[in-house]
Design a protein around this motif. Structure first.
Motif, mmCIF file in Angstrom:
data_model
loop_
_atom_site.group_PDB
_atom_site.id
_atom_site.type_symbol
_atom_site.label_atom_id
_atom_site.label_comp_id
_atom_site.label_asym_id
_atom_site.label_seq_id
_atom_site.Cartn_x
_atom_site.Cartn_y
_atom_site.Cartn_z
ATOM 1 N N MET A 185 0.950 -1.237 0.110
ATOM 2 C CA MET A 185 -0.272 -0.002 -0.068
ATOM 3 C C MET A 185 0.873 1.175 0.052
ATOM 4 O O MET A 185 1.979 1.298 0.574
ATOM 5 C CB MET A 185 -0.989 0.118 1.168
ATOM 6 C CG MET A 185 -1.928 -1.026 1.348
ATOM 7 S SD MET A 185 -3.144 -0.863 -0.041
ATOM 8 C CE MET A 185 -4.146 0.771 0.390
ATOM 9 N N ALA A 186 0.507 2.244 -0.721
ATOM 10 C CA ALA A 186 1.295 3.405 -0.655
ATOM 11 C C ALA A 186 0.227 4.761 -0.656
ATOM 12 O O ALA A 186 -1.034 4.732 -1.151
ATOM 13 C CB ALA A 186 1.916 3.711 -1.978
ATOM 14 N N MET A 187 0.871 5.756 -0.149
ATOM 15 C CA MET A 187 -0.005 7.003 0.071
ATOM 16 C C MET A 187 0.969 8.002 -0.500
ATOM 17 O O MET A 187 2.320 8.070 -0.366
ATOM 18 C CB MET A 187 -0.058 7.350 1.429
ATOM 19 C CG MET A 187 -1.068 8.664 1.699
ATOM 20 S SD MET A 187 -1.138 9.172 3.396
ATOM 21 C CE MET A 187 0.380 9.714 3.856
ATOM 22 N N ALA A 188 0.377 8.985 -1.496
ATOM 23 C CA ALA A 188 1.115 9.929 -2.134
ATOM 24 C C ALA A 188 0.700 11.391 -1.635
ATOM 25 O O ALA A 188 -0.660 11.435 -1.577
ATOM 26 C CB ALA A 188 0.818 9.788 -3.622
ATOM 27 N N SER A 189 1.303 12.056 -1.316
ATOM 28 C CA SER A 189 0.815 13.620 -0.959
ATOM 29 C C SER A 189 1.579 14.495 -2.066
ATOM 30 O O SER A 189 2.513 14.796 -2.217
ATOM 31 C CB SER A 189 1.700 13.905 0.372
ATOM 32 O OG SER A 189 1.484 15.109 0.840
#
Length: 238
Positions: free
Chosen positions: A149-153
């Motif tokens: 899982m990844a989160m991009a800001s």
């Protein structure tokens, strides 16, 4: 009785071959399990890249920084399972592309990605240091594949999506516990917003879960330390 005599003669003629086969199987099993330590921890640094709506060719045309921490369970000399947490930067500019976007528009972006994943690793050679009979190698190329899982800001907003990392690398044993490595991975994110909302569906093709999504790459070098020594001759008392 003649059946029994025939069976005895058959076993006598083939006892050498059967013994050799058994020894070979035992040697293979021993080799598959002959690693001294069960775990390792490590750190990698390198550069990151991006392929998506604002870049469709060279993933490192706008390189960013990538830092990683990892924990690995070493199953045997061929297989391992590795957990990795990464922080990397992505950027791109559609002006660098030869494609012309609708309305001759131009877009650029900068984002920070936080990636957490688990991967399986397969070593092409039995990896480790040990006695000669174990036939271990101090270096090996390997393949890796996993999920995460990844989160991009980006632009003050955050987007979360599942990912599939895939890659290859080379490991080298500096000593019994210390390892060095080089690795290249490509990660498919199931989102088209890791480069921001403005770059989603630039060609006016509706995004699906499996297509028209963003990719990011990583090229890293790193070091790791093994611990958790295996008990080769364990005695259990009930």
């Amino acid at each position: 009785m003649w059946v029994l005599r025939s069976l005895v003669c058959f076993v006598a003629r083939h006892v050498r071959q059967l013994s050799a086969a058994c020894l070979l199987v035992c040697a293979c099993v021993a080799s598959a399990q002959s690693v001294t330590y069960k775990f390792d921890i490590g750190a990698n640094i390198g550069m990151s890249g991006y392929i998506g709506d604002a870049n469709r060719s060279n993933p490192f045309s706008h390189p960013g920084f990538d830092g990683e921490l990892s924990f690995r369970y070493i199953g045997d000399a061929r297989w391992a399972v590795r957990g990795i947490f990464s922080v990397l930067g992505l950027s791109g500019d559609s002006k660098d592309m030869t494609d012309v976007l609708p309305g001759a528009a131009g877009y650029s972006f900068t984002s920070t990605v936080y990636d957490l994943g688990a991967r399986g690793e397969f070593n092409f050679l039995p990896y480790g240091i040990g006695e000669t009979y174990k036939r271990l190698r101090r270096w090996t190329p390997y393949l890796t594949l996993g999920v995460g899982m990844a989160m991009a800001s980006v632009a003050g907003k955050s987007y979360v999506a599942p990912t599939v990392p895939m890659g290859l690398g080379v490991k080298f044993k500096l000593s019994e516990r210390w390892n060095a490595g080089v690795e290249f991975t490509m990660t498919k994110s199931f989102s088209d917003k890791f480069d921001g909302e403005n770059l989603a569906d630039l060609n006016q093709i509706k995004t699906a879960f499996y297509k028209n999504t963003d990719w990011y790459s990583r090229f890293t070098i790193g070091i790791s330390y093994e611990f958790g020594k295996r008990c080769e001759t364990c005695h259990y008392v009930d």
